[in-house]
Design a protein around this motif. Structure first.
Motif, short mmCIF file in Angstrom:
data_model
loop_
_atom_site.label_atom_id
_atom_site.label_comp_id
_atom_site.label_asym_id
_atom_site.label_seq_id
_atom_site.Cartn_x
_atom_site.Cartn_y
_atom_site.Cartn_z
N ALA A 185 0.86 -1.19 0.00
CA ALA A 185 0.00 0.00 0.00
C ALA A 185 0.89 1.24 0.00
O ALA A 185 1.43 1.64 1.04
N PRO A 186 1.10 1.87 -1.16
CA PRO A 186 1.97 3.04 -1.24
C PRO A 186 1.37 4.27 -0.57
O PRO A 186 0.16 4.50 -0.63
N ALA A 187 2.24 5.05 0.06
CA ALA A 187 1.84 6.31 0.69
C ALA A 187 2.92 7.34 0.38
O ALA A 187 4.00 7.32 0.97
N GLN A 188 2.65 8.19 -0.58
CA GLN A 188 3.66 9.16 -1.03
C GLN A 188 4.02 10.16 0.06
O GLN A 188 5.17 10.54 0.20
N ARG A 189 3.03 10.56 0.85
CA ARG A 189 3.24 11.57 1.89
C ARG A 189 2.78 11.04 3.24
O ARG A 189 2.04 10.06 3.32
N THR A 190 3.21 11.72 4.28
CA THR A 190 2.81 11.34 5.64
C THR A 190 1.29 11.33 5.77
O THR A 190 0.71 10.45 6.40
N THR A 191 0.65 12.31 5.15
CA THR A 191 -0.81 12.42 5.24
C THR A 191 -1.54 11.28 4.52
O THR A 191 -2.73 11.08 4.73
N ASP A 192 -0.81 10.55 3.67
CA ASP A 192 -1.42 9.44 2.94
C ASP A 192 -1.40 8.13 3.73
O ASP A 192 -2.05 7.15 3.33
N VAL A 193 -0.67 8.10 4.83
CA VAL A 193 -0.48 6.85 5.58
C VAL A 193 -1.79 6.27 6.12
O VAL A 193 -2.04 5.07 5.96
N PRO A 194 -2.67 7.06 6.74
CA PRO A 194 -3.92 6.48 7.24
C PRO A 194 -4.77 5.83 6.14
O PRO A 194 -5.29 4.72 6.32
N MET A 195 -4.89 6.49 5.00
CA MET A 195 -5.69 5.95 3.90
C MET A 195 -5.06 4.69 3.33
O MET A 195 -5.76 3.72 3.01
N ALA A 196 -3.73 4.68 3.23
CA ALA A 196 -3.04 3.49 2.72
C ALA A 196 -3.25 2.32 3.68
O ALA A 196 -3.46 1.18 3.25
N THR A 197 -3.22 2.61 4.98
CA THR A 197 -3.46 1.57 5.99
C THR A 197 -4.88 1.01 5.85
O THR A 197 -5.10 -0.20 5.85
#
Length: 332
Positions: free
Chosen positions: A203-215
């Motif tokens: 699950a890629p997360a380009q930015r820190t803010t993308d981490v919850p959605m990727a999770t």
């Protein structure tokens, strides 16, 4: 006329004395500072693991007799997770010409290596310095670069995952595609887990803010989530923990500091000890060794710590065996 000449002579003599005094003062300052070493430290971002590395470096230098304010001048700059800022810091440090530059995290190390080929660079918390093109091998580089890697032997990590979820089928992996450390670990995981018939849901997360959605995207697709020392992920670990708790998804980390921040269990490097190892190399360089004559180092399997959180495990829908709890260094 004679009085005027006398006055000019006195003024000239006074000025000469003042210039001489200033020169002596400057020379005195230079003499008093000749033993002061200048060490610049930069990190790609500030989070508990990387902060522990920095503190380990400082603590080790103090143990070796280098103390800030006495015979050591420290300059620390964080790139705040921005690679462009890391490049600006690298140029600044190259211009300042310190005795040694310590780079914490791969992006900062890459920026610094691109900025100078003369000033000694000691990297830390870089998983694969060869893949990151900091050095060409694990032998002494014969350049201005050396350091300490946080590369982990992955098989013990996989064995731990199987203990956490005995019927493990799929491992979730949240990572930053732009961070070479994380993509290297992904490839290694896929290769090793395939031998056991286990797949990886990336699950890629380009930015820190993308981490919850990727999770959240891993819900129903994985049995647990494994996290490496991906700087975006570690920086956002609390937000990942909240999502994992809601999904009843176990978090298994390679950063022991992440247990306090939400992971159920971690088998990983003690980053303060990694900083201490880095500080030892810095000390060797300050005492005259060439960075290029010092081989890059890796932490060994016997230097890994196992930490668990029974409360986080319960929140994430798992319980630990007594055998695992007995092996753990810290249990809450």
């Amino acid at each position: 006329m004679l009085r005027a000449k006398k006055t000019l002579f006195i003024l000239g003599l006074t000025a000469a004395c003042l210039l001489s005094a200033c020169s002596q003062s400057e020379q005195g300052n230079k003499t008093s500072n000749t033993n002061t070493k200048k060490v610049a430290i930069t990190a790609i971002v500030e989070h508990p693991a990387l902060d522990a590395v920095r503190q380990g470096v400082i603590d080790e230098l103090r143990a070796e007799g280098y103390e800030q304010g006495k015979n050591l001048q420290l300059d620390f700059q964080s790139a705040q997770g921005n690679t462009a800022t890391a490049g600006q810091i690298a140029k600044k440090f190259a211009g300042n010409n310190p005795d040694v530059i310590v780079t914490i995290g791969t992006p900062s190390a890459q920026s610094m290596v691109a900025a100078t080929r003369k000033i000694p660079i000691v990297f830390a918390a870089v998983t694969d310095p060869v893949a990151a093109k900091l050095v060409t091998s694990w032998e002494p580089s014969k350049t201005n670069v050396t350091g300490v890697s946080d590369e982990l032997p992955l098989q013990p990590q996989i064995d731990l995952m199987k203990q956490v979820v005995p019927n493990l089928k799929t491992v979730g992996y949240v990572y930053s595609p732009g961070e070479i450390n994380s993509t290297v670990v992904l490839g290694q995981l896929q290769s090793l887990l395939a031998k056991d018939g286990i797949t990886v849901a990336a699950a890629p997360a380009q930015r820190t803010t993308d981490v919850p959605m990727a999770t959240k995207s891993l819900q129903g697709k994985a049995d647990l989530i494994y996290t490496s020392l991906d700087n975006n992920v570690v920086s956002a670990y609390e937000s990942m923990y909240k999502v994992a708790k809601d999904m009843k998804m176990p978090l298994v980390a390679s950063d022991t500091g992440s247990v306090k921040r939400g992971a159920a269990v971690a088998l990983g490097v003690n980053y303060h000890e990694l900083g201490t190892a880095t500080g030892k190399i810095v000390g060797r360089i300050l005492k005259g060794e060439q960075a290029g004559n010092i081989a890059p180092q890796r932490m060994t399997a016997d230097q890994l710590d196992l930490m668990v959180s029974k409360s986080h495990a319960a929140e994430q829908g798992i319980t630990f065996s007594e055998q695992l709890l007995k092996q753990a260094k810290l249990v809450d």
